[in-house]
Design an enzyme around this catalytic site. Sequence first.
Site, PDB file in Angstrom:
ATOM      1  N   GLY A 188       2.332   8.330  10.825  1.00  0.00           N
ATOM      2  CA  GLY A 188       1.995   8.427   9.395  1.00  0.00           C
ATOM      3  C   GLY A 188       2.471   9.734   8.783  1.00  0.00           C
ATOM      4  N   GLY A 231     -11.682  -3.344   6.419  1.00  0.00           N
ATOM      5  CA  GLY A 231     -10.288  -3.119   6.050  1.00  0.00           C
ATOM      6  C   GLY A 231      -9.570  -2.119   6.956  1.00  0.00           C
ATOM      7  N   GLY A 247      -2.205   4.682   6.287  1.00  0.00           N
ATOM      8  CA  GLY A 247      -2.769   4.803   4.942  1.00  0.00           C
ATOM      9  C   GLY A 247      -1.661   5.155   3.966  1.00  0.00           C
ATOM     10  CB  THR A 304      -0.887   0.025   1.263  1.00  0.00           C
ATOM     11  OG1 THR A 304      -1.561  -1.229   1.360  1.00  0.00           O
ATOM     12  CG2 THR A 304      -1.892   1.148   1.196  1.00  0.00           C
ATOM     13  CB  VAL A 305       3.366   2.584   2.421  1.00  0.00           C
ATOM     14  CG1 VAL A 305       4.210   3.846   2.516  1.00  0.00           C
ATOM     15  CG2 VAL A 305       2.365   2.534   3.571  1.00  0.00           C
ATOM     16  CD  GLU A 356       8.359  13.192  10.191  1.00  0.00           C
ATOM     17  OE1 GLU A 356       9.200  14.075  10.321  1.00  0.00           O
ATOM     18  OE2 GLU A 356       7.613  12.802  11.106  1.00  0.00           O
ATOM     19  CD  GLU A 400      -2.770  -5.324   8.681  1.00  0.00           C
ATOM     20  OE1 GLU A 400      -2.847  -6.297   7.907  1.00  0.00           O
ATOM     21  OE2 GLU A 400      -2.295  -4.217   8.349  1.00  0.00           O
ATOM     22  CE  LYS A 426       3.162   3.471  14.350  1.00  0.00           C
ATOM     23  NZ  LYS A 426       1.704   3.333  14.136  1.00  0.00           N
TER      24      LYS A 426
END
Lengths: 440, 440
Positions: free
Chosen positions: A136, A189, A304, A15-16, A131, A192, A207
């Site tokens: 995100g 969605g 996302g 996705t990313v 970053e 997961e 994080k």
Amino acid sequence: MEKQKFGVAVIGCGTVGTAVASALVRDEGYLFEKTGVPLTLTSIVDIDFSRARAAGLPEALFEKDFQKVLDDKSIKLIVELVGGTGFAKDVIKKTLAAGKHAVTANKALLAHHGGELYPLARKNGVALAFEASCGGGIPIIRALYDGLIANRIDALFGILNGTCNYILTEMTQKGRSYQDVLAQAQRDGLAEADPTLDVSGMDTAHKLAILGSLAYGRRVDLEKIPVEGIDTLDSADVAFGRELGYTVKLLGVAVRMENGISLRVRPTFIAQDHPLAWVSGPFNAVSVYGSVVGHTMYYGRGAGGSATSSAVVADIVSCALGTADAVFRNLKIWPDVSEAAVQLPIQDIVSRYYLRLMVEDKPGVFAALAAILGKYSISISSVLQKEPQDESASIVPVVITTHRAKEGDVAKALEEIDRLETTRGTGVCINILDEHEETI
Amino acid sequence: MEKQKFGVAVIGCGTVGTAVASALVRDEGYLFEKTGVPLTLTSIVDIDFSRARAAGLPEALFEKDFQKVLDDKSIKLIVELVGGTGFAKDVIKKTLAAGKHAVTANKALLAHHGGELYPLARKNGVALAFEASCGGGIPIIRALYDGLIANRIDALFGILNGTCNYILTEMTQKGRSYQDVLAQAQRDGLAEADPTLDVSGMDTAHKLAILGSLAYGRRVDLEKIPVEGIDTLDSADVAFGRELGYTVKLLGVAVRMENGISLRVRPTFIAQDHPLAWVSGPFNAVSVYGSVVGHTMYYGRGAGGSATSSAVVADIVSCALGTADAVFRNLKIWPDVSEAAVQLPIQDIVSRYYLRLMVEDKPGVFAALAAILGKYSISISSVLQKEPQDESASIVPVVITTHRAKEGDVAKALEEIDRLETTRGTGVCINILDEHEETI
């Protein structure tokens, strides 16, 4: 665009990865016009290009052989978006060893193996930028190494996992159960198929380890962070907390104390008027309390493809401009050039607490609870005990909020309370985090 | 600290100047340890050192002769905190001409005379940095030139003046009148003796001109920004808005439209669940909607010596590390190297509107209002008309919210409504700003 191209390769086409590649292709002209840097995507490496193809990325970019990318001198920077800590680690190590900048969104990898990677970047005179690993698209890493550099950080509270925040928002606003919301989030969605990493709090811990290290300029040891997830949270407690004026959030918390740093990840009650309380759905936010600036907060989409690609591209531009390198080389806050943090053990956490105890509905029971709390110097701030809805109910919840107390004392008191004949099951204990006092 | 010192001089010893000087003296060791840059404050220039003395700054730093500072080769950077657009401009021009970096918090100066200053910095190969000019300690300038660089900015909404936000918060939460709150804010030192620059919206306009220029990479002309302050705001409208689910904020708004950028400063209703709605008291916040990242928000103290000094010191560090120079030199978003923005005229603003009309309480009046709105294609979204509290009252307020309409049409309709025999006074018209739709 006659200037020598700054070649970029993206490894991992999920996705990313697809979002980053798409942004680089779509915005090549725009980014050149805006930054003066002739970024160009030269390759996308993966074994499966179905997503890339679906996104309309040109076949000419598809490359299965990572070694070719490593050998290509025109490629100055490699973006690792493979995920996991296996091949991804190999990608970054080889990238840095080849004298290319590395950009990653991989919090697990940095939290577990940063110790190997930062020195390798330094040795090879390139930057390792990340970053996108926290929050995100929110430029929170930059806030710590740049915008807030003048500050000693007093405290950092982060909502760092969108899946958990979505689930908690639904539980809070609609009174739904954890299982019910999770099942729907999976169907939609938003979670997961195996949601463990998110709901267990581990992703937030990864994080927090990264943010805590940069905030305090001290190397945080992931293994020493106490972690609790949202998977055992009862909607009854969400509702009681709400009645008391609190919203529950999965928070990564790092507080500077006199003798060290207190770090933890857990569902936490915060007052409904705290800026973090209204951060709802899949959004993330981080409150940072600085010694000079006071309270600042950063808010945005924590996950996302598109939002995350914003952070990745910012890192690519910084590497191309040389600013990523300048901060990586000069600042002493990076984990490979800073001392180990003194991480306070869990029993030294000082906080207010929410306790829910299931007790027999008869005289003297509350006095016994109060006596045990008193014995451990835990002072009661409020009590909520309702008339049983069903008159025949013999077991009722008693909700107690405490003034500030040491977690070790609270644990001992709870143990003793659980052993009372008049209590049932295990008492529920949830941190209450008050607004951190500004020191400016 | 054997490395060659990076000398810094502070010009102007008011609240912010004293805070910056104090931070540099107090944190010299800490900043060196953290950044590797041996910053050192060499001089504070002013004619009156009473504040600096009260803050305990060493007399040895006090200097009345600006020229000496200019001539001192060890001073690499000068911080202009004089304020105003007279001597301050001179300070920055001479600083840049002397080949020294300039750091300023002076929004009025940049908004009015940036056109002269940026090219001078460029010509002399130094940086002009101004993080502290907008949003106090919030690193919002950095977000625009660094963290969000991958984005086309779709919209920017800012609460940029702490005095106004404090006054509006009190009016909203306590139903107090503007005059009443202002008088108290002046007594408490939260508003200037002459509050015109703040309450007229001009200070917000200065900041919007700066932020808008960087956000869009287009030079914004301050003179073309329509500005309304809070000084004519009636507490009745604050209360009606609240009842309709809105909070009033003085917003600087910049929205990218198909044919240009719509910029304005005015009291604006935003939905109570918008992140900006809960920003209360003297805090500032900026919502930025990016084409890749979606909605991000930045929150913190927008004024005050300490908070502002956090931003000033961040700029000093960036200049010393060379990162300020790298972005100033390379990016094409600075007003001296970008095109003029196409600023849409006020009548082209498209928004929802809140209208309050004072009308005679008799049959047919509302039909007349509705007919006029309909004539200008303004569609009514909701109507609020209360029973008169006093039965003998013959004039009552009618509150109407509209769907999206062109401001020019609304103005024409209002003019016509004001001319009706059944209306009294001038109708009140306030923008309603809906959550900006993310384009990601």
